[in-house]
Write an enzyme that holds these catalytic residues in place. Structure first.
Site, PDB file in Angstrom:
ATOM      1  N   LYS A  41     -99.702-143.541  21.175  1.00 26.52           N
ATOM      2  CA  LYS A  41     -99.034-145.009  21.659  1.00 26.52           C
ATOM      3  C   LYS A  41     -98.229-144.931  22.942  1.00 26.52           C
ATOM      4  O   LYS A  41     -97.965-145.878  23.614  1.00 26.52           O
ATOM      5  CB  LYS A  41     -98.012-145.064  20.389  1.00 26.52           C
ATOM      6  CG  LYS A  41     -98.210-145.182  19.176  1.00 26.52           C
ATOM      7  CD  LYS A  41     -97.025-145.183  18.090  1.00 26.52           C
ATOM      8  CE  LYS A  41     -97.072-144.709  16.713  1.00 26.52           C
ATOM      9  NZ  LYS A  41     -95.775-144.405  16.058  1.00 26.52           N
ATOM     10  N   GLY A  42     -98.254-143.640  23.284  1.00 24.82           N
ATOM     11  CA  GLY A  42     -97.402-143.458  24.682  1.00 24.82           C
ATOM     12  C   GLY A  42     -98.120-144.076  25.964  1.00 24.82           C
ATOM     13  O   GLY A  42     -97.430-144.491  26.894  1.00 24.82           O
ATOM     14  N   ASP A  94    -100.711-141.084  28.792  1.00 28.34           N
ATOM     15  CA  ASP A  94     -99.283-141.271  29.209  1.00 28.34           C
ATOM     16  C   ASP A  94     -98.831-139.840  30.039  1.00 28.34           C
ATOM     17  O   ASP A  94     -98.373-140.006  31.369  1.00 28.34           O
ATOM     18  CB  ASP A  94     -98.312-141.405  27.883  1.00 28.34           C
ATOM     19  CG  ASP A  94     -98.452-140.345  26.921  1.00 28.34           C
ATOM     20  OD1 ASP A  94     -99.666-139.548  27.062  1.00 28.34           O
ATOM     21  OD2 ASP A  94     -97.654-140.274  25.776  1.00 28.34           O
ATOM     22  N   ASP A  97    -100.046-132.579  29.491  1.00 29.54           N
ATOM     23  CA  ASP A  97     -99.068-131.406  29.327  1.00 29.54           C
ATOM     24  C   ASP A  97    -100.057-130.060  29.342  1.00 29.54           C
ATOM     25  O   ASP A  97    -100.463-129.587  30.396  1.00 29.54           O
ATOM     26  CB  ASP A  97     -98.395-131.595  28.209  1.00 29.54           C
ATOM     27  CG  ASP A  97     -97.346-130.832  27.967  1.00 29.54           C
ATOM     28  OD1 ASP A  97     -96.600-130.339  29.189  1.00 29.54           O
ATOM     29  OD2 ASP A  97     -96.922-130.346  26.722  1.00 29.54           O
ATOM     30  N   LYS A 126     -97.768-132.878  34.197  1.00 29.20           N
ATOM     31  CA  LYS A 126     -96.903-131.644  34.024  1.00 29.20           C
ATOM     32  C   LYS A 126     -97.752-130.512  34.203  1.00 29.20           C
ATOM     33  O   LYS A 126     -98.059-129.697  33.268  1.00 29.20           O
ATOM     34  CB  LYS A 126     -96.317-131.757  32.632  1.00 29.20           C
ATOM     35  CG  LYS A 126     -94.866-131.006  32.638  1.00 29.20           C
ATOM     36  CD  LYS A 126     -94.357-130.545  31.194  1.00 29.20           C
ATOM     37  CE  LYS A 126     -94.059-131.973  30.388  1.00 29.20           C
ATOM     38  NZ  LYS A 126     -93.565-131.685  29.134  1.00 29.20           N
ATOM     39  N   PHE A 147     -89.095-132.343  28.772  1.00 28.45           N
ATOM     40  CA  PHE A 147     -89.555-133.043  27.691  1.00 28.45           C
ATOM     41  C   PHE A 147     -89.289-134.553  28.172  1.00 28.45           C
ATOM     42  O   PHE A 147     -88.133-135.001  28.014  1.00 28.45           O
ATOM     43  CB  PHE A 147     -89.123-132.927  26.458  1.00 28.45           C
ATOM     44  CG  PHE A 147     -90.073-133.258  25.292  1.00 28.45           C
ATOM     45  CD1 PHE A 147     -91.388-132.894  24.955  1.00 28.45           C
ATOM     46  CD2 PHE A 147     -89.770-134.513  24.599  1.00 28.45           C
ATOM     47  CE1 PHE A 147     -92.296-133.650  23.994  1.00 28.45           C
ATOM     48  CE2 PHE A 147     -90.368-135.395  23.848  1.00 28.45           C
ATOM     49  CZ  PHE A 147     -91.799-134.781  23.608  1.00 28.45           C
ATOM     50  N   ASP A 154     -92.090-141.023  23.909  1.00 24.39           N
ATOM     51  CA  ASP A 154     -90.938-140.818  22.846  1.00 24.39           C
ATOM     52  C   ASP A 154     -90.411-139.452  22.858  1.00 24.39           C
ATOM     53  O   ASP A 154     -91.195-138.368  23.040  1.00 24.39           O
ATOM     54  CB  ASP A 154     -91.544-141.365  21.512  1.00 24.39           C
ATOM     55  CG  ASP A 154     -92.477-140.238  20.913  1.00 24.39           C
ATOM     56  OD1 ASP A 154     -93.397-139.791  21.492  1.00 24.39           O
ATOM     57  OD2 ASP A 154     -92.262-139.741  19.676  1.00 24.39           O
TER      58      ASP A 154
HETATM   59  P1  5GP Z   1    -101.135-132.112  25.905  1.00 23.59           P
HETATM   60  O1  5GP Z   1    -102.484-132.030  24.812  1.00 23.59           O
HETATM   61  O2  5GP Z   1    -101.861-132.472  27.166  1.00 23.59           O
HETATM   62  O3  5GP Z   1    -100.457-130.798  25.613  1.00 23.59           O
HETATM   63  O4  5GP Z   1    -100.453-133.246  25.457  1.00 23.59           O
HETATM   64  C1  5GP Z   1    -100.648-134.447  25.159  1.00 23.59           C
HETATM   65  C2  5GP Z   1     -99.670-135.304  24.671  1.00 23.59           C
HETATM   66  O5  5GP Z   1     -98.340-134.660  24.271  1.00 23.59           O
HETATM   67  C3  5GP Z   1     -99.268-136.528  25.347  1.00 23.59           C
HETATM   68  O6  5GP Z   1    -100.335-137.397  25.316  1.00 23.59           O
HETATM   69  C4  5GP Z   1     -97.859-136.872  24.643  1.00 23.59           C
HETATM   70  O7  5GP Z   1     -98.129-137.557  23.779  1.00 23.59           O
HETATM   71  C5  5GP Z   1     -97.291-135.330  24.277  1.00 23.59           C
HETATM   72  N1  5GP Z   1     -96.460-134.777  25.191  1.00 23.59           N
HETATM   73  C6  5GP Z   1     -96.648-133.810  26.168  1.00 23.59           C
HETATM   74  N2  5GP Z   1     -95.746-133.595  26.919  1.00 23.59           N
HETATM   75  C7  5GP Z   1     -94.690-134.364  26.496  1.00 23.59           C
HETATM   76  C8  5GP Z   1     -93.567-134.797  27.170  1.00 23.59           C
HETATM   77  O8  5GP Z   1     -92.965-134.072  28.075  1.00 23.59           O
HETATM   78  N3  5GP Z   1     -92.558-135.893  26.607  1.00 23.59           N
HETATM   79  C9  5GP Z   1     -93.429-136.587  25.572  1.00 23.59           C
HETATM   80  N4  5GP Z   1     -92.648-137.905  25.167  1.00 23.59           N
HETATM   81  N5  5GP Z   1     -94.544-136.380  25.152  1.00 23.59           N
HETATM   82  C10 5GP Z   1     -95.177-135.497  25.629  1.00 23.59           C
END
Ligand code: 5GP
Length: 171
Positions: A41-42, A94, A97, A126, A147, A154
């Site tokens: 949803k982000g 969004d 990470d 990030k 975070f 969220d």
């Molecule tokens: P990844 O698979 O790249 O680790 O993470 C992707 C998802 O994790 C993002 O689409 C998001 O929903 C969530 N996420 C990762 N880091 C953050 C953060 O710092 N803040 C928030 N709110 N969501 C995050």
């Protein structure tokens, strides 16, 4: 966790950066139909602002994904229907990470949907948390390893409605 008092990116900064990305996308895909593939949803505020500034023939697909907390797996929960075969696809995310969610989605779409091309637009990146090397073609901002919340992002479903980007920290 509580909301930090500082702000990483203001509403004005986000608006300006999203407009720049939309202009670049409009130039890069000139004359083509573009399918925006938004990850729920982000990405909703980013998607809504970005798509209204893109001057192309745009189509929209919504995808809901589950990023596992153990940081090792991702899965697709929901996809709205649209044939991506032979289409130019721009994933709207969004934040990137670890890269695990995006890596999984890119591989699934490439193998199962045979698009003409796939690129990634991420509002936030990030890089310090990256585990998998994933491409980010259009990046809004680079953020530190905190975070972050707001503008769609969220913490336990809170703070998505903040118009700016900040972070949460221990009480
Ligand atoms: P990844 O698979 O790249 O680790 O993470 C992707 C998802 O994790 C993002 O689409 C998001 O929903 C969530 N996420 C990762 N880091 C953050 C953060 O710092 N803040 C928030 N709110 N969501 C995050």
């Amino acid at each position: 966790m509580k909301l930090a008092t500082g702000i990483l990116y203001t509403e004005k900064q986000i608006k300006q950066r999203v407009e720049e990305i939309a202009q670049q996308v409009s130039v890069d895909y000139a004359g083509k139909t573009l399918v925006l593939c938004a990850i729920l949803k982000g990405s909703i505020p980013f998607l809504a602002d970005l798509m209204r500034r893109i001057s192309l023939d745009v189509r929209l697909v919504l995808i809901e994904m589950k990023s596992q907390v153990d940081g090792e797996h991702a899965s697709i929960l929901f996809t709205s229907s649209l044939d991506l075969s032979g289409k130019h696809v721009l994933i709207v995310e969004d934040i990137v990470d670890t890269g695990i969610t995006l890596d999984y989605l890119l591989k699934r779409l490439e193998v199962e949907r045979a698009p003409a091309s796939i690129r990634v637009a991420a509002l936030l990146d990030k890089p310090e948390a990256r585990k998998l090397d994933v491409p980010v073609h259009y990046r809004g901002f680079t953020v530190p390893d905190k975070f972050v919340v707001g503008y769609g992002l969220d913490w336990q479903e809170r703070y998505r409605n903040l118009p700016y980007i900040t972070w949460v920290e221990p009480e």
